[in-house]
Design a protein around this motif. Sequence first.
Motif, PDB file in Angstrom:
ATOM      1  N   ALA A   1       0.825  -1.205   0.000  1.00  0.00           N
ATOM      2  CA  ALA A   1       0.000   0.000   0.000  1.00  0.00           C
ATOM      3  C   ALA A   1       0.863   1.260   0.000  1.00  0.00           C
ATOM      4  O   ALA A   1       0.566   2.236  -0.694  1.00  0.00           O
ATOM      5  N   GLU A   2       1.949   1.246   0.762  1.00  0.00           N
ATOM      6  CA  GLU A   2       2.832   2.417   0.834  1.00  0.00           C
ATOM      7  C   GLU A   2       3.520   2.687  -0.498  1.00  0.00           C
ATOM      8  O   GLU A   2       3.622   3.833  -0.942  1.00  0.00           O
ATOM      9  N   ILE A   3       3.998   1.642  -1.161  1.00  0.00           N
ATOM     10  CA  ILE A   3       4.773   1.795  -2.395  1.00  0.00           C
ATOM     11  C   ILE A   3       3.896   2.177  -3.579  1.00  0.00           C
ATOM     12  O   ILE A   3       4.310   2.967  -4.437  1.00  0.00           O
ATOM     13  N   THR A   4       2.690   1.630  -3.627  1.00  0.00           N
ATOM     14  CA  THR A   4       1.843   1.815  -4.813  1.00  0.00           C
ATOM     15  C   THR A   4       0.659   2.750  -4.610  1.00  0.00           C
ATOM     16  O   THR A   4       0.106   3.265  -5.587  1.00  0.00           O
ATOM     17  N   GLY A   5       0.234   2.942  -3.378  1.00  0.00           N
ATOM     18  CA  GLY A   5      -0.988   3.707  -3.151  1.00  0.00           C
ATOM     19  C   GLY A   5      -2.243   2.921  -3.462  1.00  0.00           C
ATOM     20  O   GLY A   5      -3.355   3.469  -3.427  1.00  0.00           O
ATOM     21  N   LEU A   6      -2.100   1.636  -3.773  1.00  0.00           N
ATOM     22  CA  LEU A   6      -3.247   0.773  -4.058  1.00  0.00           C
ATOM     23  C   LEU A   6      -3.763   0.132  -2.778  1.00  0.00           C
ATOM     24  O   LEU A   6      -3.052   0.053  -1.771  1.00  0.00           O
ATOM     25  N   VAL A   7      -4.996  -0.340  -2.817  1.00  0.00           N
ATOM     26  CA  VAL A   7      -5.635  -0.951  -1.650  1.00  0.00           C
ATOM     27  C   VAL A   7      -5.656  -2.472  -1.834  1.00  0.00           C
ATOM     28  O   VAL A   7      -6.396  -2.985  -2.683  1.00  0.00           O
ATOM     29  N   PRO A   8      -4.846  -3.215  -1.073  1.00  0.00           N
ATOM     30  CA  PRO A   8      -4.847  -4.672  -1.222  1.00  0.00           C
ATOM     31  C   PRO A   8      -6.172  -5.292  -0.776  1.00  0.00           C
ATOM     32  O   PRO A   8      -6.721  -4.929   0.266  1.00  0.00           O
ATOM     33  N   VAL A   9      -6.668  -6.219  -1.578  1.00  0.00           N
ATOM     34  CA  VAL A   9      -7.918  -6.920  -1.266  1.00  0.00           C
ATOM     35  C   VAL A   9      -7.631  -8.417  -1.287  1.00  0.00           C
ATOM     36  O   VAL A   9      -7.202  -8.962  -2.306  1.00  0.00           O
ATOM     37  N   GLU A  10      -7.874  -9.088  -0.148  1.00  0.00           N
ATOM     38  CA  GLU A  10      -7.675 -10.528  -0.074  1.00  0.00           C
ATOM     39  C   GLU A  10      -8.970 -11.269  -0.415  1.00  0.00           C
ATOM     40  O   GLU A  10     -10.064 -10.726  -0.270  1.00  0.00           O
ATOM     41  N   TYR A  11      -8.805 -12.517  -0.841  1.00  0.00           N
ATOM     42  CA  TYR A  11      -9.929 -13.361  -1.238  1.00  0.00           C
ATOM     43  C   TYR A  11      -9.978 -14.598  -0.338  1.00  0.00           C
ATOM     44  O   TYR A  11      -9.052 -14.831   0.457  1.00  0.00           O
ATOM     45  N   PRO A  12     -11.042 -15.389  -0.411  1.00  0.00           N
ATOM     46  CA  PRO A  12     -11.208 -16.503   0.524  1.00  0.00           C
ATOM     47  C   PRO A  12     -10.013 -17.450   0.626  1.00  0.00           C
ATOM     48  O   PRO A  12      -9.742 -17.985   1.708  1.00  0.00           O
ATOM     49  N   THR A  13      -9.296 -17.695  -0.481  1.00  0.00           N
ATOM     50  CA  THR A  13      -8.185 -18.651  -0.406  1.00  0.00           C
ATOM     51  C   THR A  13      -6.817 -17.978  -0.279  1.00  0.00           C
ATOM     52  O   THR A  13      -5.804 -18.675  -0.280  1.00  0.00           O
TER      53      THR A  13
END
Length: 349
Positions: free
Chosen positions: A42-54
């Motif tokens: 998140a710090e490097i890209t400014g993107l929001v990480p989204v995890e999935y069920p697996t």
Amino acid sequence: MPLYVVQPPKARPGDQLAVLSPSFAAAGAFPQVHEQAMRRLAEITGLVPVEYPTTRRVAATAMARAADINAAFADPQIRGILAVIGGEDQITVIPHLDPELVRADPKPFLGTSDNTNLHNWLWGNGIASFYGGSSQVHLGPGPAVDDVHARSLRAALLTGERLEVTDPGESEDVGVDWADPRALTSFGEREATEPWSWYGPTRSVTGPTWGGCLEVIEWIMTAGRFPADPQVLAGGVLLLETSEELLPARNAAWIVRSLGERGILRAVDAVLLGRPPVSDFTRRPPAPERARLRAEQRDALVDVVLRYNPEAVVCAGVPFGHTRPQWILPHGGSITVNGIEQRIFADYR
């Protein structure tokens, strides 16, 4: 005729990035490293990480992992996908993927090692991707993210710029065991890199890339998941690197020889060979032996490549694949291999 591939549009800061485990769910086995990786991502890209069920589910079925990949491509809010790490069974995930979803909304996919399966599948469906990136290997461990990795990560996901691929000057085969708390603050045992080795005619080649982990490429070929006509790679740049399984040089050369018999080596105009790992947690030969093993693999592979295609421009020792610091490279995108100036440029558009 070369295969036409689409370059997926870039994300923008604030967009969502899917973080998936298409192979081994290292995020679940070693959550502290994973959570540090997500903060740094998140710090490097400014993107929001989204995890999935697996993402954190160790031993999830192939169908469940494929469902997460399909869901990430189907979600219009997800603007890129990053694999946590590789593994060894992604070949069983591929039959459960939906090509219509990726064609309807192409997105940058980043991953290495066993993710060669996914790169080849996307490429076969007309979608370019980026070979490299592993949040568990290159973002989570150590005191910081390597500069060359961070720059190529941003270029692949956000900026789409053209970068010169350079030698970071140091390398490690394996980091600190992720079960050890020191993995969060310490690099592995790094050593100085050797200069890259150049072979073939003195000319410059620019072309689309294809390839990845050599052992996985062998599986792809065995499973019949490569086009019948090798001329789909005509004028291209072949990317080859080996894994932490520490394949003996002669075995690696046998696989490359099979690519020669398949017509793949004759089709391409350039070949990049990654700096190979020669040690792991249980085996770390002395420095002279490590240098010998790297040179042995280099010489064996170069000999095979030039036997089948003496006009190919070949560069060995490039820091991509199973090495750190790692450059993320275009897969299906364009790379310039300049044998005149002995420089490499990657186009991340």
